[in-house]
Design a protein around this motif. Structure first.
Motif, mmCIF file in Angstrom:
data_model
loop_
_atom_site.group_PDB
_atom_site.id
_atom_site.type_symbol
_atom_site.label_atom_id
_atom_site.label_comp_id
_atom_site.label_asym_id
_atom_site.label_seq_id
_atom_site.Cartn_x
_atom_site.Cartn_y
_atom_site.Cartn_z
ATOM 1 N N ALA A 75 -14.928 3.040 0.690
ATOM 2 C CA ALA A 75 -14.752 4.320 0.136
ATOM 3 C C ALA A 75 -13.420 4.649 -0.296
ATOM 4 O O ALA A 75 -12.572 4.374 0.359
ATOM 5 C CB ALA A 75 -15.473 5.093 1.127
ATOM 6 N N VAL A 76 -13.550 5.293 -1.617
ATOM 7 C CA VAL A 76 -12.046 5.721 -2.318
ATOM 8 C C VAL A 76 -11.989 7.114 -2.199
ATOM 9 O O VAL A 76 -13.200 7.939 -2.438
ATOM 10 C CB VAL A 76 -11.944 4.960 -3.405
ATOM 11 N N THR A 77 -10.678 7.701 -1.918
ATOM 12 C CA THR A 77 -10.422 8.965 -2.548
ATOM 13 C C THR A 77 -9.395 8.992 -3.803
ATOM 14 O O THR A 77 -8.653 7.729 -3.599
ATOM 15 C CB THR A 77 -9.876 9.829 -1.390
ATOM 16 N N ARG A 78 -9.217 9.908 -4.316
ATOM 17 C CA ARG A 78 -8.341 9.639 -5.528
ATOM 18 C C ARG A 78 -6.865 10.529 -5.185
ATOM 19 O O ARG A 78 -6.862 11.563 -4.794
ATOM 20 C CB ARG A 78 -8.546 10.308 -6.805
ATOM 21 N N VAL A 79 -5.744 10.002 -5.971
ATOM 22 C CA VAL A 79 -4.375 10.619 -5.966
ATOM 23 C C VAL A 79 -4.066 10.417 -7.380
ATOM 24 O O VAL A 79 -3.705 9.376 -7.970
ATOM 25 C CB VAL A 79 -3.393 9.868 -4.883
ATOM 26 N N ASN B 63 -5.376 7.577 4.642
ATOM 27 C CA ASN B 63 -4.786 6.683 3.559
ATOM 28 C C ASN B 63 -4.093 7.304 2.361
ATOM 29 O O ASN B 63 -3.127 7.289 1.696
ATOM 30 C CB ASN B 63 -5.498 5.531 3.362
ATOM 31 N N ARG B 64 -5.071 8.253 1.901
ATOM 32 C CA ARG B 64 -4.899 9.325 0.710
ATOM 33 C C ARG B 64 -3.518 9.959 0.980
ATOM 34 O O ARG B 64 -2.737 10.349 0.320
ATOM 35 C CB ARG B 64 -6.076 10.156 0.575
ATOM 36 N N GLU B 65 -3.454 10.750 2.141
ATOM 37 C CA GLU B 65 -2.368 11.383 2.310
ATOM 38 C C GLU B 65 -1.076 10.731 2.346
ATOM 39 O O GLU B 65 0.099 11.181 1.911
ATOM 40 C CB GLU B 65 -2.454 12.270 3.686
ATOM 41 N N ILE B 66 -1.157 9.563 2.972
ATOM 42 C CA ILE B 66 -0.101 8.577 3.268
ATOM 43 C C ILE B 66 0.462 8.128 1.832
ATOM 44 O O ILE B 66 1.708 8.317 1.239
ATOM 45 C CB ILE B 66 -0.169 7.441 3.983
ATOM 46 N N PHE B 67 -0.375 7.808 1.076
ATOM 47 C CA PHE B 67 -0.033 7.223 -0.574
ATOM 48 C C PHE B 67 0.566 8.401 -1.231
ATOM 49 O O PHE B 67 1.502 8.156 -1.936
ATOM 50 C CB PHE B 67 -1.508 6.759 -1.018
ATOM 51 N N LYS B 68 0.020 9.537 -0.933
ATOM 52 C CA LYS B 68 0.331 10.660 -1.691
ATOM 53 C C LYS B 68 1.774 10.943 -1.520
ATOM 54 O O LYS B 68 2.635 11.496 -2.222
ATOM 55 C CB LYS B 68 -0.431 11.970 -1.704
ATOM 56 N N TYR B 69 2.200 11.172 -0.078
ATOM 57 C CA TYR B 69 3.525 11.229 0.378
ATOM 58 C C TYR B 69 4.583 10.180 -0.170
ATOM 59 O O TYR B 69 5.594 10.597 -0.598
ATOM 60 C CB TYR B 69 3.544 11.212 1.879
ATOM 61 N N LEU B 70 3.973 8.867 -0.159
ATOM 62 C CA LEU B 70 5.062 7.782 -0.513
ATOM 63 C C LEU B 70 5.034 7.873 -2.251
ATOM 64 O O LEU B 70 6.146 7.538 -2.668
ATOM 65 C CB LEU B 70 4.467 6.580 -0.215
ATOM 66 N N GLN B 71 3.989 8.423 -2.948
ATOM 67 C CA GLN B 71 4.134 8.477 -4.285
ATOM 68 C C GLN B 71 5.267 9.432 -4.581
ATOM 69 O O GLN B 71 6.139 9.356 -5.787
ATOM 70 C CB GLN B 71 2.741 8.849 -4.837
ATOM 71 N N VAL C 60 -5.351 6.912 -9.223
ATOM 72 C CA VAL C 60 -5.048 5.869 -8.511
ATOM 73 C C VAL C 60 -6.333 6.247 -7.404
ATOM 74 O O VAL C 60 -6.434 7.332 -6.777
ATOM 75 C CB VAL C 60 -4.073 5.630 -7.629
ATOM 76 N N GLN C 61 -7.184 5.118 -7.115
ATOM 77 C CA GLN C 61 -8.179 5.112 -6.205
ATOM 78 C C GLN C 61 -7.673 4.598 -5.031
ATOM 79 O O GLN C 61 -7.301 3.300 -4.965
ATOM 80 C CB GLN C 61 -9.477 4.420 -6.801
ATOM 81 N N VAL C 62 -7.714 5.364 -3.633
ATOM 82 C CA VAL C 62 -7.074 4.843 -2.557
ATOM 83 C C VAL C 62 -8.200 4.648 -1.514
ATOM 84 O O VAL C 62 -8.911 5.462 -1.302
ATOM 85 C CB VAL C 62 -5.964 5.913 -2.014
#
Length: 279
Positions: free
Chosen positions: A14-18, A33-41, A21-23
């Motif tokens: 299941a994905v959420t979007r940033v 995972n979405r929050e971590i990806f968003k922070y790293l981005q 990007v589909q995370v």
């Protein structure tokens, strides 16, 4: 690359979007995972971070997403022989529940700009030693990100008051049920401090929209919680920075089912914590 996709549950895909990007959700709660990806981005390019170690990495969906969409070279480590979504050069077999001293596999002998432990600390009982290990793997100026399920939501509090259980820690364990050690956030923060980390930010993550049923009760409870947190230096003789206290027990902590702690080594980030909460 040998794959074992049968072991990957449907919810992990299941994905959420940033942005565009589909995370994937991965083997954690929705939105983590979405929050971590968003922070790293946002943070990785500004900080010049180039490498990431995810331990434990599960089937590798987060590592795969980072390698595809961020300017980071990510590497995963876990106990499974062959994760479904990582090539051999992206993965090291390693048991974080075992002793973390002694000879290490070559990829784990170096240092990484970012180390992530996504919903993994509840799976083994040597958390303090594990945090020490992560501190050794973190490069100067790097970032350590650890997540866990919360047990301080209104639902958890009511369940414990009435039945002596929480959402995840039930009264009875059944055969083949995954291991889940209960580690409250204050305990996690204390062990991080002992390992030489400073918690820079607390992010409370809403798992599913249905969890918003707790909002009315959270609104009733929060004034009392805020008063107690504000007076905690008197009641509990606590010396924790006020910003960190506010981040740990914000209004969102009463209905968000997971949290993300973004940490730096104390040697790299002297001074009081600049703690904030986010969705």
């Amino acid at each position: 690359m040998q794959q074992d996709t049968a072991a990957v549950s449907r919810k992990e895909y299941a994905v959420t979007r940033v942005g565009d990007v589909q995370v994937p959700q991965g083997n954690t709660s929705r939105g983590v995972n979405r929050e971590i990806f968003k922070y790293l981005q946002e943070a990785a390019p500004a900080a010049g971070w180039k490498t990431l170690l995810d331990l434990p990495c599960g089937h590798g969906l987060f590592v795969q997403t980072v390698n595809r969409h961020l300017p980071l070279q990510a590497h995963g480590a876990d106990i499974m022989p062959s994760p479904a979504h990582l090539a051999p050069h992206e993965y090291t077999r390693f048991d974080a529940s075992a002793a973390l001293s002694g000879p290490l596999p070559e990829p784990l002998q170096g240092r990484y700009d970012v180390v992530t432990c996504i919903s993994g600390i509840m799976e083994f009982g040597n958390t303090s030693q594990f945090f020490d290990f992560c501190a050794q793997r973190l490069a100067p100026g790097g970032c350590f990100i650890v997540t866990n399920d919360s047990i301080f939501t209104v639902q958890d509090r009511l369940l414990y008051l009435l039945l002596g259980r929480t959402r995840r820690l039930k009264l009875f364990r059944v055969r083949n049920q995954s291991v889940w050690h209960i580690i409250p956030m204050p305990t996690t923060v204390g062990m991080l401090h002992a390992a030489g980390f400073r918690v820079e930010r607390v992010v409370h993550v809403l798992g599913k929209p249905k969890d918003l049923w707790m909002l009315p009760l959270a609104a009733l409870l929060y004034p009392l919680l805020r008063l107690y947190v504000g007076c905690s230096s008197f009641f509990e003789k606590s010396s924790i920075d006020p910003g960190l206290k506010a981040g740990m027990y914000s209004f969102r902590s009463l209905f968000c089912t997971s949290y993300v702690l973004i940490c730096r080594r104390q040697a790299d980030a002297p001074g009081p914590a600049d703690t904030a909460t986010r969705s």
